[in-house]
Scaffold this motif. Sequence first.
Motif, PDB file in Angstrom:
ATOM      1  N   THR A 130       0.836  -1.201   0.000  1.00  0.00           N
ATOM      2  CA  THR A 130       0.000   0.000   0.000  1.00  0.00           C
ATOM      3  C   THR A 130       0.872   1.253   0.000  1.00  0.00           C
ATOM      4  O   THR A 130       2.083   1.193   0.196  1.00  0.00           O
ATOM      5  N   ALA A 131       0.217   2.356  -0.231  1.00  0.00           N
ATOM      6  CA  ALA A 131       0.855   3.641   0.058  1.00  0.00           C
ATOM      7  C   ALA A 131      -0.068   4.380   1.007  1.00  0.00           C
ATOM      8  O   ALA A 131      -1.290   4.389   0.815  1.00  0.00           O
ATOM      9  N   ASN A 132       0.527   4.938   2.054  1.00  0.00           N
ATOM     10  CA  ASN A 132      -0.246   5.739   3.002  1.00  0.00           C
ATOM     11  C   ASN A 132      -0.178   7.190   2.537  1.00  0.00           C
ATOM     12  O   ASN A 132       0.907   7.736   2.363  1.00  0.00           O
ATOM     13  N   ILE A 133      -1.348   7.778   2.358  1.00  0.00           N
ATOM     14  CA  ILE A 133      -1.438   9.124   1.792  1.00  0.00           C
ATOM     15  C   ILE A 133      -1.978  10.080   2.847  1.00  0.00           C
ATOM     16  O   ILE A 133      -3.063   9.855   3.386  1.00  0.00           O
ATOM     17  N   LEU A 134      -1.212  11.108   3.152  1.00  0.00           N
ATOM     18  CA  LEU A 134      -1.731  12.168   4.024  1.00  0.00           C
ATOM     19  C   LEU A 134      -1.746  13.468   3.230  1.00  0.00           C
ATOM     20  O   LEU A 134      -0.695  14.077   2.988  1.00  0.00           O
ATOM     21  N   ASP A 135      -2.933  13.868   2.824  1.00  0.00           N
ATOM     22  CA  ASP A 135      -3.089  15.148   2.134  1.00  0.00           C
ATOM     23  C   ASP A 135      -3.128  16.258   3.177  1.00  0.00           C
ATOM     24  O   ASP A 135      -3.308  15.992   4.373  1.00  0.00           O
ATOM     25  N   PRO A 136      -2.950  17.508   2.733  1.00  0.00           N
ATOM     26  CA  PRO A 136      -2.994  18.625   3.689  1.00  0.00           C
ATOM     27  C   PRO A 136      -4.251  18.568   4.557  1.00  0.00           C
ATOM     28  O   PRO A 136      -5.340  18.307   4.049  1.00  0.00           O
ATOM     29  N   GLY A 137      -4.063  18.767   5.857  1.00  0.00           N
ATOM     30  CA  GLY A 137      -5.183  18.725   6.800  1.00  0.00           C
ATOM     31  C   GLY A 137      -5.367  17.366   7.453  1.00  0.00           C
ATOM     32  O   GLY A 137      -6.119  17.246   8.412  1.00  0.00           O
ATOM     33  N   GLN A 138      -4.678  16.345   6.939  1.00  0.00           N
ATOM     34  CA  GLN A 138      -4.937  14.988   7.428  1.00  0.00           C
ATOM     35  C   GLN A 138      -3.896  14.511   8.441  1.00  0.00           C
ATOM     36  O   GLN A 138      -2.761  14.979   8.459  1.00  0.00           O
ATOM     37  N   GLN A 139      -4.319  13.564   9.275  1.00  0.00           N
ATOM     38  CA  GLN A 139      -3.414  12.936  10.235  1.00  0.00           C
ATOM     39  C   GLN A 139      -3.798  11.468  10.412  1.00  0.00           C
ATOM     40  O   GLN A 139      -4.929  11.089  10.157  1.00  0.00           O
ATOM     41  N   PHE A 140      -2.823  10.693  10.877  1.00  0.00           N
ATOM     42  CA  PHE A 140      -3.069   9.282  11.214  1.00  0.00           C
ATOM     43  C   PHE A 140      -2.851   9.183  12.711  1.00  0.00           C
ATOM     44  O   PHE A 140      -1.728   9.238  13.188  1.00  0.00           O
ATOM     45  N   THR A 141      -3.940   9.066  13.462  1.00  0.00           N
ATOM     46  CA  THR A 141      -3.831   9.149  14.910  1.00  0.00           C
ATOM     47  C   THR A 141      -3.152   7.911  15.516  1.00  0.00           C
ATOM     48  O   THR A 141      -2.856   6.936  14.837  1.00  0.00           O
ATOM     49  N   TRP A 142      -2.925   7.989  16.823  1.00  0.00           N
ATOM     50  CA  TRP A 142      -2.255   6.935  17.591  1.00  0.00           C
ATOM     51  C   TRP A 142      -2.964   5.599  17.426  1.00  0.00           C
ATOM     52  O   TRP A 142      -4.183   5.508  17.580  1.00  0.00           O
ATOM     53  N   THR A 175       1.828  12.620  12.402  1.00  0.00           N
ATOM     54  CA  THR A 175       1.247  13.900  12.806  1.00  0.00           C
ATOM     55  C   THR A 175       0.579  14.594  11.617  1.00  0.00           C
ATOM     56  O   THR A 175       0.861  14.280  10.460  1.00  0.00           O
ATOM     57  N   ARG A 176      -0.269  15.543  11.929  1.00  0.00           N
ATOM     58  CA  ARG A 176      -1.066  16.200  10.898  1.00  0.00           C
ATOM     59  C   ARG A 176      -0.190  16.958   9.892  1.00  0.00           C
ATOM     60  O   ARG A 176       0.785  17.616  10.264  1.00  0.00           O
ATOM     61  N   VAL A 177      -0.543  16.823   8.639  1.00  0.00           N
ATOM     62  CA  VAL A 177       0.068  17.623   7.574  1.00  0.00           C
ATOM     63  C   VAL A 177      -0.770  18.900   7.463  1.00  0.00           C
ATOM     64  O   VAL A 177      -1.973  18.823   7.220  1.00  0.00           O
ATOM     65  N   PRO A 178      -0.163  20.061   7.686  1.00  0.00           N
ATOM     66  CA  PRO A 178      -0.992  21.268   7.718  1.00  0.00           C
ATOM     67  C   PRO A 178      -1.518  21.673   6.331  1.00  0.00           C
ATOM     68  O   PRO A 178      -0.962  21.270   5.311  1.00  0.00           O
ATOM     69  N   ASP A 179      -2.580  22.457   6.345  1.00  0.00           N
ATOM     70  CA  ASP A 179      -3.111  23.017   5.101  1.00  0.00           C
ATOM     71  C   ASP A 179      -1.988  23.756   4.376  1.00  0.00           C
ATOM     72  O   ASP A 179      -1.189  24.443   5.007  1.00  0.00           O
ATOM     73  N   GLY A 180      -1.936  23.599   3.081  1.00  0.00           N
ATOM     74  CA  GLY A 180      -0.941  24.326   2.300  1.00  0.00           C
ATOM     75  C   GLY A 180       0.360  23.574   2.116  1.00  0.00           C
ATOM     76  O   GLY A 180       1.204  23.959   1.312  1.00  0.00           O
ATOM     77  N   SER A 181       0.549  22.473   2.862  1.00  0.00           N
ATOM     78  CA  SER A 181       1.777  21.686   2.708  1.00  0.00           C
ATOM     79  C   SER A 181       1.664  20.751   1.512  1.00  0.00           C
ATOM     80  O   SER A 181       0.571  20.460   1.024  1.00  0.00           O
ATOM     81  N   ARG A 182       2.809  20.273   1.061  1.00  0.00           N
ATOM     82  CA  ARG A 182       2.817  19.170   0.130  1.00  0.00           C
ATOM     83  C   ARG A 182       2.274  17.936   0.841  1.00  0.00           C
ATOM     84  O   ARG A 182       2.528  17.750   2.035  1.00  0.00           O
ATOM     85  N   PRO A 183       1.542  17.055   0.132  1.00  0.00           N
ATOM     86  CA  PRO A 183       1.083  15.814   0.776  1.00  0.00           C
ATOM     87  C   PRO A 183       2.262  14.926   1.180  1.00  0.00           C
ATOM     88  O   PRO A 183       3.352  15.043   0.621  1.00  0.00           O
TER      89      PRO A 183
END
Length: 287
Positions: A147-159, A232-240
Amino acid sequence: MGAMKLADFVDLDTYPIDRPGSDDYVAAVAAARDGLRSVGCAVVTNLIRAAAVAELAAEIKQEKPTTHFSMQTMNPYFHTEVNDEFPERHPVNTFIERSSGFIPGDSWDPAGPMNRLFRIPELVEFIAECLEIPELYPYADPLAGLTANILDPGQQFTWHFDTNDFAVTLLVQEADEGGLFEYVPAIRSPKDEGFERIQNVLDGGREGVVTLELRPGDLQIFRGRHSLHAVTRVPDGSRPRHAAIFAYTAEPGVIGRVERTTQLFGRVLPAHVEAEEARVRSDALID
Ligand SMILES: O=C(O)CCC(=O)C(=O)O
Ligand SMILES: [Fe+2]
């Protein structure tokens, strides 16, 4: 580029994973074993060549439209429902946002760079050596294996804890900010759920939390069954943030559970349904 070979992925002068007896091989394995024994985590820095990382990044971008994004609030065991057998303030009843997505295993071209790298026998053997496991097999689950884990801006993978004993992750694209892998080594064991320590982390406590500084091309081998971890969360405006996740099992032919598969990928395949009743668990911990 044609079908990629081991030497296209790995600089074999630096990491001679095609020569298991060589000094550099033995040293790399010893370093990884140290990390895995002490904190359940090893990072083989700069294992994958920049040009190969670029090929993997391109394949992930190409398949990104097939990502299954799911936004849910879940406990560290991937459950989303209150359990009245436990108190309100308890890890089982503490639900935090997971908003990332996975590109599933059946998205990848069998001859493409993702599948090539995942299945290179020398790499699989090297990982097995690091983990001190006699044999490893690419996880047979047709969706969760590769798989690939994708975190787009605004997203996080919690504990959370993984169901697999270990996972192998290759950071392919860094976020500009955030998207950091954090973990708490051995916060639970087969004999001790570690609920109090876990609750502290879920409440924002930093005790025992380690933040990894990963760069694209670094291979991370991680025992996630006993170590609470998060991205941790990728902030808005960041690269995914894009990470390739390679799953292997000590036994051949292992298939994931229907419930977890549906949660992560939004669907199951016939193989999941068939395997459901035949599953053998390796321990009695909560998922
Ligand atoms: O993306 C990562 O680095 C790890 C994600 C993770 O923990 C998981 O997929 O279980
Ligand atoms: Fe995980």
